[in-house]
Design a protein around this motif. Structure first.
Motif, mmCIF file in Angstrom:
data_model
loop_
_atom_site.group_PDB
_atom_site.id
_atom_site.type_symbol
_atom_site.label_atom_id
_atom_site.label_comp_id
_atom_site.label_asym_id
_atom_site.label_seq_id
_atom_site.Cartn_x
_atom_site.Cartn_y
_atom_site.Cartn_z
ATOM 1 N N THR A 388 7.578 9.211 -16.613
ATOM 2 C CA THR A 388 7.516 8.568 -15.385
ATOM 3 C C THR A 388 6.947 7.051 -15.645
ATOM 4 O OG1 THR A 388 7.242 10.313 -14.154
ATOM 5 C CG2 THR A 388 6.972 8.360 -12.819
ATOM 6 N N LEU A 389 5.565 6.918 -16.120
ATOM 7 C CA LEU A 389 5.290 5.721 -16.475
ATOM 8 C C LEU A 389 5.642 4.911 -17.490
ATOM 9 C CD1 LEU A 389 1.525 6.892 -16.517
ATOM 10 C CD2 LEU A 389 2.547 5.872 -14.672
ATOM 11 N N PHE A 390 6.583 5.352 -18.347
ATOM 12 C CA PHE A 390 7.467 4.747 -19.277
ATOM 13 C C PHE A 390 8.693 3.934 -18.534
ATOM 14 C CE2 PHE A 390 10.970 4.611 -22.110
ATOM 15 C CZ PHE A 390 10.576 3.617 -22.920
ATOM 16 N N GLY A 391 9.091 4.792 -17.583
ATOM 17 C CA GLY A 391 10.348 4.072 -16.753
ATOM 18 C C GLY A 391 9.862 3.003 -16.066
ATOM 19 N N LEU A 392 8.494 3.177 -15.705
ATOM 20 C CA LEU A 392 8.040 1.989 -14.781
ATOM 21 C C LEU A 392 7.744 0.888 -15.547
ATOM 22 C CD1 LEU A 392 5.585 4.001 -12.214
ATOM 23 C CD2 LEU A 392 7.890 2.777 -11.919
ATOM 24 N N VAL A 393 7.157 0.792 -16.823
ATOM 25 C CA VAL A 393 6.835 0.018 -17.649
ATOM 26 C C VAL A 393 8.159 -0.977 -18.166
ATOM 27 C CG1 VAL A 393 5.798 -0.692 -20.015
ATOM 28 C CG2 VAL A 393 4.682 0.840 -18.463
ATOM 29 N N LEU A 394 9.247 0.077 -18.352
ATOM 30 C CA LEU A 394 10.442 -0.548 -18.719
ATOM 31 C C LEU A 394 11.278 -1.251 -17.656
ATOM 32 C CD1 LEU A 394 12.884 -0.146 -21.016
ATOM 33 C CD2 LEU A 394 13.808 1.679 -19.693
ATOM 34 N N VAL A 395 11.020 -0.815 -16.634
ATOM 35 C CA VAL A 395 11.706 -1.645 -15.399
ATOM 36 C C VAL A 395 10.882 -2.933 -15.010
ATOM 37 C CG1 VAL A 395 10.852 -0.433 -13.294
ATOM 38 C CG2 VAL A 395 13.283 -1.167 -13.661
ATOM 39 N N LEU A 396 9.753 -3.108 -15.456
ATOM 40 C CA LEU A 396 8.822 -4.147 -14.804
ATOM 41 C C LEU A 396 9.378 -5.386 -14.883
ATOM 42 C CD1 LEU A 396 6.000 -4.540 -13.730
ATOM 43 C CD2 LEU A 396 5.151 -5.006 -16.161
ATOM 44 N N GLY A 397 9.848 -5.718 -15.769
ATOM 45 C CA GLY A 397 10.470 -7.278 -15.764
ATOM 46 C C GLY A 397 11.650 -7.362 -15.213
ATOM 47 N N LEU A 398 12.453 -6.025 -14.834
ATOM 48 C CA LEU A 398 13.847 -6.387 -14.187
ATOM 49 C C LEU A 398 13.635 -6.135 -12.740
ATOM 50 C CD1 LEU A 398 15.630 -3.398 -16.345
ATOM 51 C CD2 LEU A 398 15.802 -5.720 -16.377
ATOM 52 N N ILE A 399 12.629 -5.712 -12.118
ATOM 53 C CA ILE A 399 12.515 -5.394 -10.673
ATOM 54 C C ILE A 399 11.955 -6.912 -10.092
ATOM 55 C CG2 ILE A 399 11.729 -3.281 -10.685
ATOM 56 C CD1 ILE A 399 8.891 -3.978 -10.287
ATOM 57 N N VAL A 400 11.712 -7.955 -10.755
ATOM 58 C CA VAL A 400 11.507 -9.306 -10.311
ATOM 59 C C VAL A 400 12.509 -10.241 -10.361
ATOM 60 C CG1 VAL A 400 9.060 -9.269 -10.485
ATOM 61 C CG2 VAL A 400 10.445 -10.238 -12.183
ATOM 62 N N ASP A 401 13.613 -9.932 -11.109
ATOM 63 C CA ASP A 401 14.631 -10.929 -11.277
ATOM 64 C C ASP A 401 15.430 -11.178 -10.234
ATOM 65 O OD1 ASP A 401 14.133 -10.656 -14.060
ATOM 66 O OD2 ASP A 401 16.003 -9.227 -14.542
ATOM 67 N N HIS A 402 15.949 -10.424 -9.224
ATOM 68 C CA HIS A 402 16.597 -10.627 -8.172
ATOM 69 C C HIS A 402 15.663 -11.474 -7.085
ATOM 70 C CE1 HIS A 402 19.286 -7.881 -9.695
ATOM 71 N NE2 HIS A 402 18.644 -6.708 -9.139
ATOM 72 N N ALA A 403 14.349 -11.243 -7.077
ATOM 73 C CA ALA A 403 13.608 -12.242 -6.292
ATOM 74 C C ALA A 403 13.151 -13.382 -6.795
ATOM 75 C CB ALA A 403 12.006 -11.415 -6.392
ATOM 76 N N ILE A 404 13.430 -13.517 -8.159
ATOM 77 C CA ILE A 404 13.247 -15.083 -8.909
ATOM 78 C C ILE A 404 14.735 -15.865 -8.246
ATOM 79 C CG2 ILE A 404 13.380 -16.221 -10.977
ATOM 80 C CD1 ILE A 404 11.808 -14.044 -12.165
ATOM 81 N N VAL A 405 15.837 -15.179 -8.401
ATOM 82 C CA VAL A 405 17.119 -15.734 -8.272
ATOM 83 C C VAL A 405 17.144 -16.240 -6.715
ATOM 84 C CG1 VAL A 405 19.299 -15.522 -7.941
ATOM 85 C CG2 VAL A 405 18.358 -14.580 -9.753
ATOM 86 N N ILE A 406 16.474 -15.358 -5.717
ATOM 87 C CA ILE A 406 16.632 -15.830 -4.101
ATOM 88 C C ILE A 406 15.598 -16.935 -3.958
ATOM 89 C CG2 ILE A 406 16.055 -14.753 -2.035
ATOM 90 C CD1 ILE A 406 17.161 -12.134 -3.157
ATOM 91 N N VAL A 407 14.361 -16.795 -4.656
ATOM 92 C CA VAL A 407 13.552 -17.887 -4.384
ATOM 93 C C VAL A 407 13.786 -19.142 -4.950
ATOM 94 C CG1 VAL A 407 10.900 -18.461 -4.756
ATOM 95 C CG2 VAL A 407 11.207 -16.061 -3.939
ATOM 96 N N GLU A 408 14.427 -18.894 -5.905
ATOM 97 C CA GLU A 408 14.660 -20.251 -6.504
ATOM 98 C C GLU A 408 15.577 -21.230 -5.679
ATOM 99 O OE1 GLU A 408 14.831 -23.795 -8.966
ATOM 100 O OE2 GLU A 408 13.278 -22.027 -8.869
ATOM 101 N N ASN A 409 16.935 -20.298 -5.411
ATOM 102 C CA ASN A 409 17.993 -20.647 -4.736
ATOM 103 C C ASN A 409 17.532 -21.241 -3.048
ATOM 104 O OD1 ASN A 409 20.795 -21.266 -4.532
ATOM 105 N ND2 ASN A 409 20.629 -19.830 -2.671
ATOM 106 N N SER A 410 16.702 -20.661 -2.531
ATOM 107 C CA SER A 410 16.052 -21.131 -1.209
ATOM 108 C C SER A 410 15.205 -22.354 -1.393
ATOM 109 C CB SER A 410 15.155 -19.916 -0.806
ATOM 110 O OG SER A 410 15.874 -18.976 -0.371
ATOM 111 N N PHE A 411 14.542 -22.330 -2.706
ATOM 112 C CA PHE A 411 13.768 -23.665 -2.783
ATOM 113 C C PHE A 411 14.612 -24.715 -3.087
ATOM 114 C CE2 PHE A 411 11.254 -25.822 -6.334
ATOM 115 C CZ PHE A 411 10.418 -26.439 -5.434
#
Length: 503
Positions: A388-411
């Motif tokens: 379970t924890l390995f899956g969370l570490v694996l996805v750690l960098g992916l879960i902010v990708d969409h937020a970065i795209v949305i924030v950068e476009n709004s900015f």
């Protein structure tokens, strides 16, 4: 529906839901059972039927064959195996690898119902019907009792502790390793045997006849039928003395007590265990499916401490061995530290490229995503383990990708002259379809891995499941919560020097 407009117009609702998710996620982390590895069900059912005092051949015909016949026709049953010994029979039911958990649960209930409706001879003890999983050969802890005590006393203490441990919640079984079976020794006097003309074979035959329960057929009546059997006359060691070897005139019968002495002891051919060079008995403790290893071990250690405080015999020591909480805590510690390092590096990179305000808004999605993921994992019946924890570490960098795209476009839109609310709404609406499309393609790559067949597939399924849940939750957070945060969070929006340099 305009998702961005809904989010920016309901900041209070967004904040309340965010706090609710964080609270529920924290409770789920506390409640989730902790173990080193994910539990792997093998979809076997073991039926153990004790029939004390009856030979293996008789049990085979009167019990084993009936149970096997009754279980035929179960859904997705692939094989039936049995092992019958004197006094007990074990029947193992194996099911197809493709059977699902709900299907297996229904079959398990049907096995219990069929066995309950089965008519077996009097004297058959209560059967143990259990599921076989990886927990059965991976004990959560082993308690070692060792010391220079008489073996009888050591065995008695181990048996009492085993009975105590079996009462601990979520404990499936307690196996005594190094405990030899009690036996009764008949030590003959060779001189007396020769004088009376008695052979060793006569003693063996007399004991076998008097200690065996023999089926006597059946009695059929108009309203019912009864199974008849002849019970052995020997209930304890003292009964061996009266076994008749040869009878003649009244009062002249020759009994075992005339040619031999009886004593109790333990099987010398049994497994002998030693710990630090001293006699030992080990109690191997396994847990039920879904049980918390950490909770069980804490209860076991408390029971041992209470026993030690009540006073233990001189020379007896009790140690813990193969404590799975050590590995669990080490694994969790390593993975948590890696996750923290990754989180710190991630926030640092965001600070460099999108600024403090945007970095904090983006990073907020990480604890929200993890909290919701833990809640859903608990709802799906999963545990907190290395996978379970390995899956969370694996996805750690992916879960902010969409937020970065949305924030950068709004900015970007805000820099072009739109106010925060308008920039938040338009910034989301312009990229919401690509964002969800990106999530769908990634989930489509991971989610099918949860359906891999076989034991390895069931062992690894929680990794793609965790990744898929976290990705979907993070996308919901980025599209539903992030626009509200962007529109209402205080602070000025500034483009960082590094961002200008890259542009």
């Amino acid at each position: 529906m305009n998702i961005g407009a809904f989010s920016t117009k309901n900041p209070v609702l967004v904040n309340i839901v965010t706090l609710l998710i964080l609270s529920v996620g924290f409770l789920s982390v506390v409640r989730l059972p902790q173990e080193q590895f994910a539990e792997v069900p093998f979809f076997f059912i073991n039926i153990t039927v004790p029939y004390p005092g009856v030979s293996a051949q008789d049990i085979e015909s009167t019990v084993t064959a009936r149970v096997e016949s009754t279980m035929q026709g179960l859904d997705k049953l692939s094989a039936v195996r049995s092992l019958t010994n004197d006094g007990v029979t074990n029947i193992q039911l194996e099911f197809d690898q493709g059977i699902t958990r709900p299907e297996f649960d229904r079959v398990f209930q049907e096995v219990q119902n069929r066995y309950s409706a089965l008519s077996l001879p009097d004297g058959v003890a209560s059967a143990g019907i259990s599921e076989f999983s990886s927990n059965d050969f991976l004990p959560v802890i082993e308690v070692v009792l060792h010391g220079n005590l008489p073996y009888v006393e050591l065995n008695s203490i181990a048996q009492r502790l085993a009975d105590t441990f079996e009462g601990v919640p979520q404990v499936s079984d307690v196996q005594m390793v190094g405990s030899r079976d009690p036996v009764i020794y008949i030590e003959s006097d060779q001189e007396r045997l020769e004088t009376l003309g008695i052979s060793i074979n006569q003693i063996v035959q007399a004991v076998r006849v008097r200690s065996t329960t023999t089926p006597g057929g059946s009695l059929v009546m108009p309203d019912r039928s009864l199974l008849l059997r002849t019970s052995g006359e020997i209930a304890g060691p003292q009964d061996f003395n009266g076994v008749i070897l040869r009878s003649g005139d009244p009062g002249q019968a020759i009994r075992i007590s005339d040619v031999a002495s009886i004593r109790e002891g333990f099987d010398s051919e049994g497994l002998a265990a030693r710990y630090n060079g001293r006699p030992a008995i080990t109690l191997r403790i396994t847990k039920v499916p879904g049980g918390s290893s950490v909770g069980i071990i804490e209860d076991i250690q408390a029971k041992v401490l209470a026993y030690q405080q009540s006073g233990v015999p001189e020379g007896l020591e009790i140690d813990f061995f193969n404590d799975s909480t050590v590995q669990i805590k080490d694994s969790i510690s390593v993975l948590v530290s890696n996750a923290i390092v990754g989180l710190v590096l991630l926030v640092a990179i965001l600070l460099v490229f999108v600024g403090v305000r945007n970095a904090l808004m983006t990073a907020l999605g990480i604890p929200v995503t993890f909290a919701a993921t833990f809640f859903l994992l608990e709802a799906f019946g999963e545990t907190l383990n290395s996978n379970t924890l390995f899956g969370l570490v694996l996805v750690l960098g992916l879960i902010v990708d969409h937020a970065i795209v949305i924030v950068e476009n709004s900015f970007r839109l805000q820099q072009e002259g739109l106010d925060r609310h308008a920039a938040a709404i338009k910034g989301l609406n312009q990229v919401v379809i690509p964002v969800w499309a990106a999530t769908a393609t990634t989930v489509a790559a991971f989610l099918p891995l949860t359906f891999l067949p076989g034991v390895i597939g069931r062992f690894l399924r929680v990794v793609p499941l965790t990744v898929s849940i976290a990705l979907i939750v993070s996308t919901f957070e980025a599209t539903l919560f992030l626009p509200s945060h962007f529109a209402d969070w205080p602070g000025k929006m500034r483009e960082t020097r590094f961002a200008r340099w890259f542009m």
